[in-house]
Scaffold this motif. Sequence first.
Motif, PDB file in Angstrom:
ATOM      1  N   UNK A   1       0.858  -1.202   0.000  1.00  8.20           N
ATOM      2  CA  UNK A   1       0.000   0.000   0.000  1.00  8.20           C
ATOM      3  C   UNK A   1       0.889   1.245   0.000  1.00  8.20           C
ATOM      4  N   UNK A   2       0.596   2.152  -0.871  1.00  8.71           N
ATOM      5  CA  UNK A   2       1.411   3.363  -1.019  1.00  8.71           C
ATOM      6  C   UNK A   2       1.150   4.329   0.128  1.00  8.71           C
ATOM      7  N   UNK A   3       2.206   4.914   0.640  1.00 11.80           N
ATOM      8  CA  UNK A   3       2.089   5.901   1.720  1.00 11.80           C
ATOM      9  C   UNK A   3       1.501   7.197   1.168  1.00 11.80           C
ATOM     10  N   UNK A   4       0.463   7.718   1.818  1.00  8.89           N
ATOM     11  CA  UNK A   4      -0.196   8.935   1.339  1.00  8.89           C
ATOM     12  C   UNK A   4       0.753  10.124   1.359  1.00  8.89           C
ATOM     13  N   UNK A   5       1.666  10.172   2.341  1.00  6.87           N
ATOM     14  CA  UNK A   5       2.622  11.277   2.417  1.00  6.87           C
ATOM     15  C   UNK A   5       3.555  11.272   1.209  1.00  6.87           C
ATOM     16  N   UNK A   6       3.908  10.064   0.754  1.00  7.35           N
ATOM     17  CA  UNK A   6       4.786   9.950  -0.413  1.00  7.35           C
ATOM     18  C   UNK A   6       4.087  10.481  -1.667  1.00  7.35           C
ATOM     19  N   UNK A   7       2.807  10.193  -1.789  1.00 11.34           N
ATOM     20  CA  UNK A   7       2.036  10.687  -2.939  1.00 11.34           C
ATOM     21  C   UNK A   7       1.966  12.203  -2.925  1.00 11.34           C
TER      22      UNK A   7
END
Length: 435
Positions: free
Chosen positions: A1-7
């Motif tokens: 699952x992709x980290x929202x902060x990274x996005x």
Amino acid sequence: MTNIDEILNNIDASNLAIAFGRIKNISTTTIEATGIEVAVGDIVKIESQQHLYTVLGMVASISSKSFLIVPFSFIEGFRIHDKVYLQKEGLSIKTGYGLLGRVVNALGEPIDKKGKLKNIKENSTITKLAIPALERGIISECLSTGVKAIDSMLTVGKGQKIGIFAGSGVGKSTLMGMIVKGSEAKIKVIALIGERGREIPEFIHYNLNNDLENTIIIAATSDESALMRKFGAFSAMAIAEFFRDQGHDVLLMMDSVTRFAMAQREIGLSTGEPPVSRGYPPSVFALLPQLMERAGNNNKGSITAFFTVLIDGDDINDPISDQSRSILDGHIILTRELTEQGFYPPIDILQSASRVMDKVVNGEHYNVFLKLKRVLSLIKENEVLVRVGAYKIGMDTQLDFALAKKEKIREFLTQGANEHYIFEDIILKFKEILS
């Protein structure tokens, strides 16, 4: 699952689009738009794609699917689907000592060709709440106007709100100029709302003798939009409040409340309000106290406000006059009859009143005022009998005394437009009238 902060970190802010709405309907005085969330009173920027220019507008009403905008200028050139951007929440004006000696419009922008405003630092909200009732200072000091009739018989207190009521062409502007030139207030703010364009330079030249020292003029002429005329009054009040909060005693002059009310009538009717009294919608009568109650004293300084009211057809009981008298702390009535007699300033003392006079003058002054008012009343009551010769000297000793003093009273109450007097000298002469 992709980290929202990274996005979020990977998003290029330069490629983000500013949220905007679209125009869906245009009427003679309003624009209906949809697509963005706004609140009543928000300021929006309307962009014409065809003519590549923008105007500001204010959100006046909101429904579940759209909102109505009243523009600050004219709406010619706009089309369906033109963009609407949320500019800012509410309207503010820049204030500061750099405003002194300048003429600005309702948005605080200079219109006197003297260059940019300097020493302007603070943003003041144009629409705000009045001073809470229990935080208001007591009106206990008089404010000299330099006008004999006012200082003696209608004495004004610092922080008082008083109306000047008159029909067209009776002499409101002349009296305003006399008060501005003769007042002891250090800061003077003048709002010229809904007046003819030629009257602005004429007022400065003839009524103020081109002297704008410590004076600020806010002008919103009759050819400007209703919103500019409405906010011209609120801008003047916001500027006066700034100087009051700096510890000054401020004189605020507004000409006229009637034009201000007519501007709100245009706005109210265009947004669907029903007319309730001579074509005025309910918002007009709610707006008057919101403006007028902002004058007064706080623990730093004072705003003493004179509001002129243009009487409709010389009817002192027209809706705006009647509502204004109920809000204000006194009224000065100018009559066409006195103007026709060459009596200047044409103040009808018997119809006029200052509700704080007994709080700001001493007992001796107030007793002379009561006696002189009785003398004027006797002259008025028996004027017809004297003119037709039905009254003979000796029939009434009180009336004989009043008639003997008539010319002396007239001489005291009349005054040239360029004359002004020191308060102490006025009261000294005033006490000598009945001696």
